[in-house]
Design a protein around this motif. Sequence first.
Motif, PDB file in Angstrom:
ATOM      1  N   SER A   1       0.845  -1.194   0.000  1.00 54.62           N
ATOM      2  CA  SER A   1       0.000   0.000   0.000  1.00 54.62           C
ATOM      3  C   SER A   1       0.879   1.243   0.000  1.00 54.62           C
ATOM      4  O   SER A   1       2.044   1.198   0.393  1.00 54.62           O
ATOM      5  N   VAL A   2       0.296   2.363  -0.452  1.00 59.89           N
ATOM      6  CA  VAL A   2       1.037   3.613  -0.552  1.00 59.89           C
ATOM      7  C   VAL A   2       0.217   4.742   0.058  1.00 59.89           C
ATOM      8  O   VAL A   2      -1.010   4.808  -0.115  1.00 59.89           O
ATOM      9  N   ASP A   3       0.883   5.625   0.780  1.00 56.68           N
ATOM     10  CA  ASP A   3       0.241   6.792   1.389  1.00 56.68           C
ATOM     11  C   ASP A   3       1.237   7.938   1.355  1.00 56.68           C
ATOM     12  O   ASP A   3       2.336   7.833   1.908  1.00 56.68           O
ATOM     13  N   THR A   4       0.851   9.020   0.701  1.00 57.52           N
ATOM     14  CA  THR A   4       1.735  10.180   0.598  1.00 57.52           C
ATOM     15  C   THR A   4       1.347  11.220   1.635  1.00 57.52           C
ATOM     16  O   THR A   4       0.165  11.546   1.793  1.00 57.52           O
ATOM     17  N   VAL A   5       2.333  11.746   2.332  1.00 60.34           N
ATOM     18  CA  VAL A   5       2.118  12.764   3.355  1.00 60.34           C
ATOM     19  C   VAL A   5       2.856  14.026   2.932  1.00 60.34           C
ATOM     20  O   VAL A   5       4.083  14.011   2.769  1.00 60.34           O
ATOM     21  N   LEU A   6       2.117  15.113   2.725  1.00 61.27           N
ATOM     22  CA  LEU A   6       2.709  16.390   2.350  1.00 61.27           C
ATOM     23  C   LEU A   6       3.089  17.176   3.596  1.00 61.27           C
ATOM     24  O   LEU A   6       2.313  17.247   4.553  1.00 61.27           O
ATOM     25  N   ALA A   7       4.281  17.784   3.580  1.00 62.01           N
ATOM     26  CA  ALA A   7       4.694  18.634   4.700  1.00 62.01           C
ATOM     27  C   ALA A   7       3.746  19.822   4.822  1.00 62.01           C
ATOM     28  O   ALA A   7       3.417  20.254   5.931  1.00 62.01           O
ATOM     29  N   ASN A   8       3.286  20.329   3.689  1.00 63.01           N
ATOM     30  CA  ASN A   8       2.329  21.429   3.655  1.00 63.01           C
ATOM     31  C   ASN A   8       1.602  21.375   2.319  1.00 63.01           C
ATOM     32  O   ASN A   8       2.248  21.482   1.274  1.00 63.01           O
ATOM     33  N   PRO A   9       0.274  21.204   2.308  1.00 60.48           N
ATOM     34  CA  PRO A   9      -0.457  21.116   1.043  1.00 60.48           C
ATOM     35  C   PRO A   9      -0.654  22.468   0.360  1.00 60.48           C
ATOM     36  O   PRO A   9      -1.192  22.531  -0.751  1.00 60.48           O
ATOM     37  N   ASN A  10      -0.226  23.551   1.011  1.00 60.82           N
ATOM     38  CA  ASN A  10      -0.357  24.893   0.454  1.00 60.82           C
ATOM     39  C   ASN A  10       0.923  25.282  -0.274  1.00 60.82           C
ATOM     40  O   ASN A  10       2.024  25.097   0.241  1.00 60.82           O
ATOM     41  N   THR A  11       0.755  25.857  -1.459  1.00 56.83           N
ATOM     42  CA  THR A  11       1.914  26.262  -2.246  1.00 56.83           C
ATOM     43  C   THR A  11       1.540  27.418  -3.146  1.00 56.83           C
ATOM     44  O   THR A  11       0.406  27.910  -3.114  1.00 56.83           O
TER      45      THR A  11
ATOM     46  N   VAL B   1      -3.281  25.876  -4.216  1.00 59.43           N
ATOM     47  CA  VAL B   1      -2.332  26.764  -4.892  1.00 59.43           C
ATOM     48  C   VAL B   1      -2.794  28.202  -4.677  1.00 59.43           C
ATOM     49  O   VAL B   1      -3.869  28.588  -5.144  1.00 59.43           O
ATOM     50  N   HIS B   2      -1.980  28.967  -3.976  1.00 60.04           N
ATOM     51  CA  HIS B   2      -2.329  30.347  -3.642  1.00 60.04           C
ATOM     52  C   HIS B   2      -1.676  31.318  -4.628  1.00 60.04           C
ATOM     53  O   HIS B   2      -0.654  30.997  -5.246  1.00 60.04           O
ATOM     54  N   PRO B   3      -2.246  32.505  -4.799  1.00 57.41           N
ATOM     55  CA  PRO B   3      -1.703  33.456  -5.771  1.00 57.41           C
ATOM     56  C   PRO B   3      -0.362  34.034  -5.355  1.00 57.41           C
ATOM     57  O   PRO B   3      -0.061  34.158  -4.167  1.00 57.41           O
ATOM     58  N   LEU B   4       0.427  34.409  -6.355  1.00 57.04           N
ATOM     59  CA  LEU B   4       1.652  35.167  -6.136  1.00 57.04           C
ATOM     60  C   LEU B   4       1.281  36.630  -5.851  1.00 57.04           C
ATOM     61  O   LEU B   4       0.144  37.051  -6.118  1.00 57.04           O
ATOM     62  N   PRO B   5       2.209  37.431  -5.329  1.00 54.79           N
ATOM     63  CA  PRO B   5       1.889  38.837  -5.029  1.00 54.79           C
ATOM     64  C   PRO B   5       1.287  39.600  -6.207  1.00 54.79           C
ATOM     65  O   PRO B   5       0.334  40.373  -6.029  1.00 54.79           O
ATOM     66  N   ILE B   6       1.809  39.400  -7.435  1.00 50.89           N
ATOM     67  CA  ILE B   6       1.275  40.134  -8.581  1.00 50.89           C
ATOM     68  C   ILE B   6      -0.165  39.711  -8.883  1.00 50.89           C
ATOM     69  O   ILE B   6      -1.011  40.530  -9.240  1.00 50.89           O
ATOM     70  N   HIS B   7      -0.456  38.417  -8.695  1.00 48.14           N
ATOM     71  CA  HIS B   7      -1.843  37.956  -8.858  1.00 48.14           C
ATOM     72  C   HIS B   7      -2.744  38.606  -7.814  1.00 48.14           C
ATOM     73  O   HIS B   7      -3.862  39.049  -8.125  1.00 48.14           O
TER      74      HIS B   7
ATOM     75  N   PRO C   1       4.977  24.076 -11.379  1.00 46.01           N
ATOM     76  CA  PRO C   1       5.169  24.919 -12.571  1.00 46.01           C
ATOM     77  C   PRO C   1       4.643  26.339 -12.357  1.00 46.01           C
ATOM     78  O   PRO C   1       3.647  26.550 -11.653  1.00 46.01           O
ATOM     79  N   TRP C   2       5.312  27.298 -12.976  1.00 41.83           N
ATOM     80  CA  TRP C   2       4.891  28.694 -12.858  1.00 41.83           C
ATOM     81  C   TRP C   2       3.461  28.907 -13.350  1.00 41.83           C
ATOM     82  O   TRP C   2       2.747  29.764 -12.843  1.00 41.83           O
ATOM     83  N   GLU C   3       3.037  28.137 -14.357  1.00 42.60           N
ATOM     84  CA  GLU C   3       1.696  28.325 -14.925  1.00 42.60           C
ATOM     85  C   GLU C   3       0.601  27.601 -14.153  1.00 42.60           C
ATOM     86  O   GLU C   3      -0.572  27.654 -14.554  1.00 42.60           O
ATOM     87  N   THR C   4       0.952  26.930 -13.067  1.00 41.09           N
ATOM     88  CA  THR C   4      -0.056  26.202 -12.298  1.00 41.09           C
ATOM     89  C   THR C   4      -1.183  27.150 -11.891  1.00 41.09           C
ATOM     90  O   THR C   4      -0.934  28.221 -11.343  1.00 41.09           O
ATOM     91  N   PRO C   5      -2.447  26.778 -12.148  1.00 41.16           N
ATOM     92  CA  PRO C   5      -3.557  27.686 -11.836  1.00 41.16           C
ATOM     93  C   PRO C   5      -3.768  27.871 -10.339  1.00 41.16           C
ATOM     94  O   PRO C   5      -3.444  26.997  -9.528  1.00 41.16           O
ATOM     95  N   VAL C   6      -4.310  29.022 -10.000  1.00 40.13           N
ATOM     96  CA  VAL C   6      -4.626  29.350  -8.607  1.00 40.13           C
ATOM     97  C   VAL C   6      -5.921  28.640  -8.213  1.00 40.13           C
ATOM     98  O   VAL C   6      -6.903  28.654  -8.955  1.00 40.13           O
ATOM     99  N   THR C   7      -5.926  28.016  -7.038  1.00 38.96           N
ATOM    100  CA  THR C   7      -7.130  27.335  -6.559  1.00 38.96           C
ATOM    101  C   THR C   7      -7.741  28.000  -5.340  1.00 38.96           C
ATOM    102  O   THR C   7      -8.939  27.828  -5.079  1.00 38.96           O
ATOM    103  N   ASP C   8      -6.937  28.750  -4.569  1.00 35.32           N
ATOM    104  CA  ASP C   8      -7.425  29.330  -3.312  1.00 35.32           C
ATOM    105  C   ASP C   8      -7.047  30.805  -3.248  1.00 35.32           C
ATOM    106  O   ASP C   8      -5.895  31.170  -3.485  1.00 35.32           O
ATOM    107  N   VAL C   9      -8.038  31.637  -2.891  1.00 31.43           N
ATOM    108  CA  VAL C   9      -7.823  33.077  -2.751  1.00 31.43           C
ATOM    109  C   VAL C   9      -8.505  33.534  -1.464  1.00 31.43           C
ATOM    110  O   VAL C   9      -9.628  33.122  -1.172  1.00 31.43           O
ATOM    111  N   TYR C  10      -7.816  34.369  -0.699  1.00 30.46           N
ATOM    112  CA  TYR C  10      -8.344  34.869   0.578  1.00 30.46           C
ATOM    113  C   TYR C  10      -8.744  33.717   1.502  1.00 30.46           C
ATOM    114  O   TYR C  10      -9.732  33.790   2.231  1.00 30.46           O
ATOM    115  N   GLY C  11      -7.991  32.614   1.440  1.00 32.95           N
ATOM    116  CA  GLY C  11      -8.251  31.494   2.327  1.00 32.95           C
ATOM    117  C   GLY C  11      -9.429  30.632   1.935  1.00 32.95           C
ATOM    118  O   GLY C  11      -9.818  29.727   2.683  1.00 32.95           O
TER     119      GLY C  11
END
Length: 319
Positions: A16-26, A139-145, A99-109
């Motif tokens: 079996s396999v289980d992946t654990v992320l140190a932080n799912p926010n990026t 995936v959270h926005p960069l400052p310019i976003h 990737p730099w082009e990865t779309p934003v999924t979360d804004v303002y939490g």
Amino acid sequence: MVFKKMLSALGVGGPSVDTVLANPNTRPGLALDGQVHLLGGDAPASIEQITVGLVTRVEIEGGDSEYAGIMEFHRMAVSGPLELAPKQQLAIPFQLPVPWETPVTDVYGQRLHGMTMGLRTELAVARAVDKSDLDHVAVHPLPIHERILDAFQALGFRFKHADLERGHIRGVQQTLPFYQEIEFFAAPQYAQTITEVELTFVTSQRGVDVILECDKRGGFLSAGHDVFGRYTVSHADADRADWVQVVDGWLRETTSRYGSLRAQGFGAPHGYGHGHGRGHGMGGLVAGAALGAAGGLVAGELIEDAFEGDFGDFGGDFE
């Protein structure tokens, strides 16, 4: 013994396999750190490869119809061949560049309604059913976003929906096989001119191409139509401008021309260099996505529907 081998081939009693992320926010251009945890099954197993990849839901046009598919767009090998003993526990660390082009999924939490993103782990097992794991990623926005999204909010635009469209925007350098559309209802001061605005970020290490698609209202003797604007800004400009004024200028310029795609570079304060091409409707701007691996990216691999149940919409509008 034969029965046990058959069960193992079907995945019963296997590893079996289980992946654990140190932080799912990026954020685009950063990385996801984590560990792949393996647990051996009832018998020794030959692992051929372990991979992790980013997956998301993409709208795909096929003929006269449109449907949603789960697409893997970025993949990395975590481990090559290895032998896993019965009940053996193993943890393999990894760092996956986003990737730099990865779309934003979360804004303002909050999750943008319509957006999903996950990290898929695949364990390729010799002579047996492959194992997999799926972890949600934000995936959270960069400052310019953030500055541009803040400006839309300050101008009174209300978030409607976000999704990913398969294809490439003409004249824009893209590495991923899709682009994100963040849709807004028009603010009151623009309501006599436009009904909605779709905002697209195509991000690179240098900066961001900002594409606006405005649904322009028709007049007494004219039908409504879409108009386009394209504007280029660098990451360094995030704190160098009055973004409310800049975005307002973009919108007014975009809606002042019929079907125009204007290319602008952010130079002196509110001074821009121009160049434009014609196009009517997004069909005039979008080229079909070319599939195949490029630069280490898996460009447009549709994965099994087994993950569909894990990709329900999260709700939580960007207000």
